[in-house]
Enzyme design. Structure first.
Site, PDB file in Angstrom:
ATOM      1  N   HIS A 103      -5.953  14.221   2.515  1.00 34.76           N
ATOM      2  CA  HIS A 103      -4.668  13.738   3.161  1.00 34.76           C
ATOM      3  C   HIS A 103      -4.379  13.539   4.509  1.00 34.76           C
ATOM      4  CE1 HIS A 103       0.048  14.432   3.218  1.00 34.76           C
ATOM      5  NE2 HIS A 103      -0.306  13.292   3.060  1.00 34.76           N
ATOM      6  N   HIS A 122      -0.050  20.578   3.159  1.00 37.60           N
ATOM      7  CA  HIS A 122       0.775  20.333   2.159  1.00 37.60           C
ATOM      8  C   HIS A 122       0.261  20.704   0.687  1.00 37.60           C
ATOM      9  CE1 HIS A 122       0.576  17.459   5.474  1.00 37.60           C
ATOM     10  NE2 HIS A 122       1.804  17.808   5.591  1.00 37.60           N
TER      11      HIS A 122
END
Ligand code: FES
Length: 173
Positions: A103, A122
């Site tokens: 990511h 995250h």
């Protein structure tokens, strides 16, 4: 009358353009066989063969830090304890992954309790027993798994990667 003539001119120009466009497209897609093969070969990467460890260095479910295909690409080498797809070694259970989250590139940590890599950024999670498959989170690709080979002395070599490593346009710089 004048209007009809303009329409006629427009139609002829349109047809001429269509014929020329089609001819151009045909010329662009038909390559001599040798040239087409050379272009395909350029798309393949030459991965380094890097010795990571020996089988005797590994303990079940305790990851070892590695760098592959170079020192700027951190990863882990891991003996899972049960055979998995893509696993190498006598027990078919040795795997290696990048630990850069696909990511945003945070460095992930290994959770021995469920054999996952977990992102502190995250909270994406990846399954080390399923080829680095993403099981939760923001990432939009699975984890790059490194291709391994074990020689007859038990030395483990990394020789490729199956996904793009975070932050790179090419896995081999
Ligand atoms: Fe890993 Fe965002 S950086 S989930």
């Amino acid at each position: 009358m004048k209007c009809n003539r303009l329409v006629d001119v427009g139609r002829r120009q349109f047809l001429r353009g269509g014929v020329l466009g089609a001819a151009g497209a045909a010329a662009a897609t038909v390559l001599p066989a040798g040239q087409a093969q050379a272009q395909t070969a350029k798309a393949m990467l030459d991965y380094p063969s890097s010795k990571l460890a020996n089988i005797s260095d590994l303990k079940v479910n305790e990851p070892m830090d590695i760098g592959y295909p170079d020192a700027d690409s951190p990863g882990i080498l891991l003996k899972l304890g049960t055979p998995v797809e893509g696993g190498v070694g006598p027990d078919g259970d040795i795997v290696a992954y990048s630990v850069l989250c696909p990511h945003k590139g945070y460095i992930m940590s290994y959770a021995a309790s469920d054999k996952t890599l977990n992102c502190p950024g995250h909270f994406s999670r990846f399954d080390c027993e399923k080829g680095g498959q993403q099981i939760w989170g923001h990432a939009t690709q699975n984890l790059p798994q490194f291709t391994l080979r074990v020689d007859d002395k038990g030395d483990i070599y990394a020789e490729g990667a199956d996904e793009l490593i975070y932050g790179r346009l090419s896995n081999v710089l």
